[in-house]
Design a protein around this motif. Sequence first.
Motif, PDB file in Angstrom:
ATOM      1  N   ILE A 273      39.457  32.367  41.255  1.00  0.00           N
ATOM      2  CA  ILE A 273      38.317  32.728  41.038  1.00  0.00           C
ATOM      3  C   ILE A 273      39.291  33.589  39.907  1.00  0.00           C
ATOM      4  N   VAL A 274      38.909  33.757  38.322  1.00  0.00           N
ATOM      5  CA  VAL A 274      39.503  35.018  37.754  1.00  0.00           C
ATOM      6  C   VAL A 274      38.856  35.993  37.962  1.00  0.00           C
ATOM      7  N   GLU A 275      39.095  37.327  37.623  1.00  0.00           N
ATOM      8  CA  GLU A 275      38.441  38.190  38.290  1.00  0.00           C
ATOM      9  C   GLU A 275      38.477  39.038  37.238  1.00  0.00           C
ATOM     10  N   ASP A 276      40.139  39.303  36.824  1.00  0.00           N
ATOM     11  CA  ASP A 276      39.852  39.874  35.427  1.00  0.00           C
ATOM     12  C   ASP A 276      41.214  39.695  34.663  1.00  0.00           C
TER      13      ASP A 276
ATOM     14  N   LYS B 279      44.115  38.886  37.134  1.00  0.00           N
ATOM     15  CA  LYS B 279      43.878  38.876  38.290  1.00  0.00           C
ATOM     16  C   LYS B 279      41.909  38.202  39.432  1.00  0.00           C
ATOM     17  N   GLY B 280      42.419  38.037  40.503  1.00  0.00           N
ATOM     18  CA  GLY B 280      41.483  37.505  41.008  1.00  0.00           C
ATOM     19  C   GLY B 280      41.836  36.978  42.394  1.00  0.00           C
ATOM     20  N   LYS B 281      41.655  35.849  42.886  1.00  0.00           N
ATOM     21  CA  LYS B 281      42.152  35.944  44.104  1.00  0.00           C
ATOM     22  C   LYS B 281      42.107  33.932  44.507  1.00  0.00           C
ATOM     23  N   ASN B 282      42.692  33.873  45.288  1.00  0.00           N
ATOM     24  CA  ASN B 282      42.917  31.880  45.547  1.00  0.00           C
ATOM     25  C   ASN B 282      43.876  31.487  44.240  1.00  0.00           C
TER      26      ASN B 282
ATOM     27  N   SER C 200      46.998  36.958  43.904  1.00  0.00           N
ATOM     28  CA  SER C 200      46.073  37.822  43.458  1.00  0.00           C
ATOM     29  C   SER C 200      45.997  37.957  42.397  1.00  0.00           C
ATOM     30  N   GLU C 201      47.373  37.830  41.636  1.00  0.00           N
ATOM     31  CA  GLU C 201      47.980  38.431  40.170  1.00  0.00           C
ATOM     32  C   GLU C 201      48.761  37.861  39.901  1.00  0.00           C
TER      33      GLU C 201
END
Length: 707
Positions: free
Chosen positions: A544-547, A564-567, A587-588
């Motif tokens: 998941i891309v959050e930023d 930045k994100g997760k997984n 996460s990055e």
Amino acid sequence: MKPLLLLFFLSTSAFSQVQWTKIPADYQLFPRDEKNSAEVEFQFTSKTDTEIQIQVYGNDQLLNTLKESVKANTSNSIKIPIEAKPISYDFQIKIANESITKRGIVAGDFIVMYGQSNIKALSGIDHFKVDTKYLRNFDTKNPAEPYSWSTADLPYGSVGVIGLKLQQLILDKYGIPTCILNAGVGGASLYSLIPGNGLNYQTLMDRVEKSGAKGNVKAIIWRQGEAETCNWYMDIIDYPILFGQFMDHINKDFPEIIKFYNIQTGILHCNQMEEAGQLREYMRSTKYLFPKVETTNMHHLPLSDDVHYSSEAYIQTAEELLPLLGRDIYQDQNLPEIHPPDIQKIWRNAMGDTLILVFEEGQKIQYPTPKTINGFTWKMEDYFYINTITAHQDGIIQKAWAEENRVYLKLNWPINGGFVTYLPSYATSSPPKQEVHLTNSRGLRAMSFYQFPILPMLPTPRITNIQKLEPGKIRLTFSDKGNYIVERRSLTSDGYTVLVSLNNADSYTDEVDLNQRWEYRIKRVDEFAQSDYSNTVSHIPPPIVEDFAPRNIMQNEKGPFVIKGKNFGTEKGKVNEKVEILTWKDSEITFNLSSTFLPGNFNLSFETADEQTFTVQINVDALLPIENNYLSIAYPNPVSTKYLNISSTMDILEMHLILPTGQWQKLKSKKLGKHDYQIDTEHLSSGQYILLLQGQKEKEILRFTKY
């Protein structure tokens, strides 16, 4: 003159106007409560109406002054709270024209040490320098004289090197003063340390009661067993019965203790008995027999003679005890490797030619390489005794190695079962030497064990499928029906956690957060045996891309860029050939561009090590390339104030702002000087921005960040 002086004191005491029934002694320690404080009580009766004044000093600074009226012939009590901190309290008391000063009062913990000379540990105490301002002892030089309070280095340093070092470490790390009551007796057998068999236990309890430690002892540290090892084998045979009796008294007299630390005795030369290994095995097992017992050892620490250790060894013992006391008493971290590795199971594979020694989960066993000293090579393989005793080593081990919390012994010939002993029952040299040991990653030596039973292993199972179910469920399918233990761990956990025991099952459904990564394994079990662990299977959530920044770039920009994100996983994945990865974390991800893009919008594709893909979009400004001649600067950059200032060597006719979304807007600026400008950034949200500056002939681009 001396008799006259004595009469003077007696006369003064006889005509005193105040009778004290409770008053602290100099250097007394008061036990702290759950609020980390204690109360110092003053009880007294005055023969006349008067006033009492008590001035309270902490580390020589006046903290408080108490004044109270006192009626004649009435019992009075004043309780003054003190904190369990590195504070030495003094009390200056004035009452009925009398003055009394009590010095060096502290609040903290009582710890008892008991056993033989290796817990008394006086070797090197005279050269061991410690600031004892907040450390206490309650003892006497002469049994005919009463006990008295003192700093821990007095009288004659009877807290011992282990005790004194431990007091120093507790104060330095946790800020708590302590009093060690060390009642160790050189050469004492277990029998002689039990109530009713001499005065040793009675002497301990006398000190405990008179010091005020009764009901307030945090822990007992016990080291004993040399007397039995160096005497007759029947003493070893009787040891479990006597130790059980001893623990009955401990539980009765010290119900408040949090832990009883039992230090396993070492490998000695004094009396070469096979039964010595049996004694050490019983000591190892006491943590499983008695609820409050924790075990540790002093293996491989340097000895000064056949039985006693060097002062350096005693100091290291205190250092290794500290994390255990920290966990149990001072609410410090409970880490798996603060305890020496302790054997849990020994399994034999189906062929009978490999043994698997299993230690506690979380231990990272280190298998030592051979060590040659004075022409003799020490090999760890020589100090496992499989179905034999110390005197008859048969070279059955072909090779050995360690993985995580397990040690594998590959045998030269198969066996049907039996037992394994780790470390010899006795040493063949004096002082004793044992130069190779199993350790964990902190360097703590494994507890020795004696004739530990070998169990057969069941066939290794397999997890044949892992399936995601909605909502929030994962289904595991096994190769066949059986009795299983299912274990799971997350990406951030130190080890596996047992989820469930299953009977006659071929699947299991787990309820979890599907946005996290999970790993599963199983093992087959029955009443007497178990299998090795199965293959591991994983639930891998989609990345998941959050930023992502910066999304808008100049045509000639290379980076760095941050996703930045997760997984994303912890292993580096696959990327577009135009991307150069700098760092890859779960996460990055940071990267540079390895080539220039034409103006427009571009998707960059990433593939994790688990073969899951995701993309990010980069917008390359269509006005580029513009050559920057560095005619202008923007400051402060990053900007967190209301205004951004621009200084330039050209006349700026227009300014355009490119937003993080790619949108443009024309800016109004305030001219401060011939080539100085100011723009209002208060309305801008946090992010990275591009300024396009238009002069008479020149164009220039500046970038700034808004916080």
